[in-house]
Design a protein around this motif. Sequence first.
Motif, PDB file in Angstrom:
ATOM      1  N   PHE A  38       1.008  -3.796   7.354  1.00  0.00           N
ATOM      2  CA  PHE A  38       0.222  -4.516   8.351  1.00  0.00           C
ATOM      3  C   PHE A  38       0.795  -5.910   8.553  1.00  0.00           C
ATOM      4  O   PHE A  38       1.147  -6.581   7.588  1.00  0.00           O
ATOM      5  CB  PHE A  38      -1.240  -4.608   7.915  1.00  0.00           C
ATOM      6  CG  PHE A  38      -2.001  -3.318   8.071  1.00  0.00           C
ATOM      7  CD1 PHE A  38      -2.664  -3.038   9.258  1.00  0.00           C
ATOM      8  CD2 PHE A  38      -2.045  -2.394   7.046  1.00  0.00           C
ATOM      9  CE1 PHE A  38      -3.368  -1.853   9.404  1.00  0.00           C
ATOM     10  CE2 PHE A  38      -2.740  -1.205   7.183  1.00  0.00           C
ATOM     11  CZ  PHE A  38      -3.410  -0.928   8.376  1.00  0.00           C
ATOM     12  N   VAL A  39       0.846  -6.328   9.803  1.00  0.00           N
ATOM     13  CA  VAL A  39       1.325  -7.660  10.170  1.00  0.00           C
ATOM     14  C   VAL A  39       0.117  -8.455  10.673  1.00  0.00           C
ATOM     15  O   VAL A  39      -0.603  -7.991  11.573  1.00  0.00           O
ATOM     16  CB  VAL A  39       2.406  -7.577  11.268  1.00  0.00           C
ATOM     17  CG1 VAL A  39       2.835  -8.955  11.722  1.00  0.00           C
ATOM     18  CG2 VAL A  39       3.600  -6.767  10.777  1.00  0.00           C
ATOM     19  N   PRO A  40      -0.149  -9.636  10.118  1.00  0.00           N
ATOM     20  CA  PRO A  40      -1.297 -10.427  10.566  1.00  0.00           C
ATOM     21  C   PRO A  40      -1.230 -10.736  12.063  1.00  0.00           C
ATOM     22  O   PRO A  40      -0.167 -11.021  12.606  1.00  0.00           O
ATOM     23  CB  PRO A  40      -1.200 -11.707   9.738  1.00  0.00           C
ATOM     24  CG  PRO A  40      -0.400 -11.330   8.534  1.00  0.00           C
ATOM     25  CD  PRO A  40       0.578 -10.290   9.025  1.00  0.00           C
ATOM     26  N   SER A  41      -2.381 -10.685  12.704  1.00  0.00           N
ATOM     27  CA  SER A  41      -2.481 -11.007  14.124  1.00  0.00           C
ATOM     28  C   SER A  41      -2.286 -12.505  14.333  1.00  0.00           C
ATOM     29  O   SER A  41      -2.797 -13.315  13.567  1.00  0.00           O
ATOM     30  CB  SER A  41      -3.858 -10.600  14.649  1.00  0.00           C
ATOM     31  OG  SER A  41      -4.056 -11.087  15.962  1.00  0.00           O
ATOM     32  N   ALA A  48      -5.099  -7.523  11.486  1.00  0.00           N
ATOM     33  CA  ALA A  48      -3.689  -7.199  11.274  1.00  0.00           C
ATOM     34  C   ALA A  48      -3.403  -5.856  11.921  1.00  0.00           C
ATOM     35  O   ALA A  48      -4.311  -5.045  12.123  1.00  0.00           O
ATOM     36  CB  ALA A  48      -3.363  -7.159   9.784  1.00  0.00           C
ATOM     37  N   ASN A  67      -5.165  -0.887  13.325  1.00  0.00           N
ATOM     38  CA  ASN A  67      -5.665  -2.256  13.269  1.00  0.00           C
ATOM     39  C   ASN A  67      -6.638  -2.367  12.100  1.00  0.00           C
ATOM     40  O   ASN A  67      -7.488  -1.495  11.911  1.00  0.00           O
ATOM     41  CB  ASN A  67      -6.375  -2.646  14.564  1.00  0.00           C
ATOM     42  CG  ASN A  67      -5.408  -2.906  15.696  1.00  0.00           C
ATOM     43  OD1 ASN A  67      -4.202  -2.830  15.530  1.00  0.00           O
ATOM     44  ND2 ASN A  67      -5.931  -3.212  16.862  1.00  0.00           N
TER      45      ASN A  67
END
Length: 155
Positions: A38-41, A48, A67
């Motif tokens: 997961f990549v942070p928003s 994320a 998400n």
Amino acid sequence: MKKTVIIAAAAAFAFSITASAQQPADVMKITQEPDIKFVPSTSTPGAAQAVLLGDPSVPGQLYVVRNKFSPGTFSKPHFHPETRYIQVIKGTWWVGSGPVQDLGKTTPVKAGGFVVHYPNKIHWDGAKDEETIVQISGIGPSGTIRVDTNGQPVK
């Protein structure tokens, strides 16, 4: 001797159910949960995203993303140019519609539930008191257009 044979047979059986084989890449793609990154928003703190398949920005391409919402995290009112199909994987996802966010006017969708977001319709969503994960699929290009309280896109 008999006891040794039984122990060897039990060990062979245990090995057979835990052993695994690598499947050919031209037959299938397998992504195990620990491999999902997961990549942070950058626009919604506490959210994320992980892309599982495709590229949401590519026109005509199927995409699948996950998400993750930390407790107390909600997106701001927005819309998407494409239809999105959402499966709740974990927790309860709270959804609302319209340009004014009012957490008292949300509908809970529990794990296993399914939601369709129609294109260009204003909505917002998130998690109240538990981590929530949703899986979203659609056909690109995807986009998220935030709106003000009058429903006009924010520049």
